[in-house]
Design a protein around this motif. Structure first.
Motif: not given
Length: 210
Positions: A27, A30, A103, A105, A179, A181
């Motif tokens: 993260f 990114w 993303v 979460v 999480i 992606f």
């Protein structure tokens, strides 16, 4: 026509062999790329709450990642604050269209300590500090002038003085337990990698079908 709006994503890909064990590391990478590429509002994230089984969502700004937790600040008396007091679980969503990335979460919130909230409050522009006092966030206003008058009164009251942090204003930290992606790929065969944290606090990941 809305049906005709589409993009063919092809900038990046996700490969299991190159993934870190800790999703926060990915993260962070990114996010830094989004900032480097000058994505508009790269720290903007949707915060979704669910009180009484009814979902609610809004966009706030990520202000810090500390010890693997996502931090944001708000009025504790706001709608989201009241909802988090009822149900501390949240979902966050980041979308960086310029990088064809998303993303997601899931996590549990708790308030950060007051010293940390005060430290951040003191870095805010003076106008934002006054706004935190002037706005009874989520409460009904008779008109715009009511808010502006309150702001002007506070501006005069604190003229030449340090503005203290309101007791009703501060930070939340989101401790993630999942999480995901998402990387856009051609032909809608997108990459989805989902990390999950086990009872021992260790992360594992799996690939999901798009």
């Amino acid at each position: 026509m809305l049906r005709e709006i589409r993009n063919n994503y092809q900038k990046h890909k996700l490969e299991e062999a190159k993934l870190p064990e800790d999703p926060i590391a990915l993260f962070d990478y990114w996010l830094k790329e989004a900032i480097k590429e000058k994505v508009q509002e790269p720290t903007a994230m949707v915060v979704a709450t669910a009180a009484d089984g009814i979902p609610d969502a809004r966009i706030v700004l990520l202000k810090e990642i500390s010890d693997g937790n996502f931090h944001f600040y708000t009025n504790y008396h706001s709608t989201k604050g009241r909802q988090l007091a009822t149900n501390p679980h949240v979902a966050l969503n980041f979308f960086w269209p310029e990088l064809e990335r998303q993303v997601r979460v899931k996590g549990t919130t708790s308030k950060v300590n007051d010293a940390l909230s005060e430290e951040y409050f003191n870095t805010r522009p003076r106008e934002s500090q006054l706004g935190a006092w002037a706005s009874a966030q989520s409460e009904t206003l008779t008109n715009r002038q009511q808010l502006e008058q309150k702001y002007e009164e506070l501006e005069k009251h604190y003229e030449g003085e340090v503005i203290p942090k309101p007791a009703h204003w501060g930070g939340y930290q989101v401790e993630p337990f999942e999480i995901e992606f998402w990387q856009g790929r051609p032909g809608r065969l997108h990459d989805r990698i989902q990390y999950q944290k086990n009872a021992q606090g260790q992360w594992t990941f799996r690939r999901l079908s798009p």
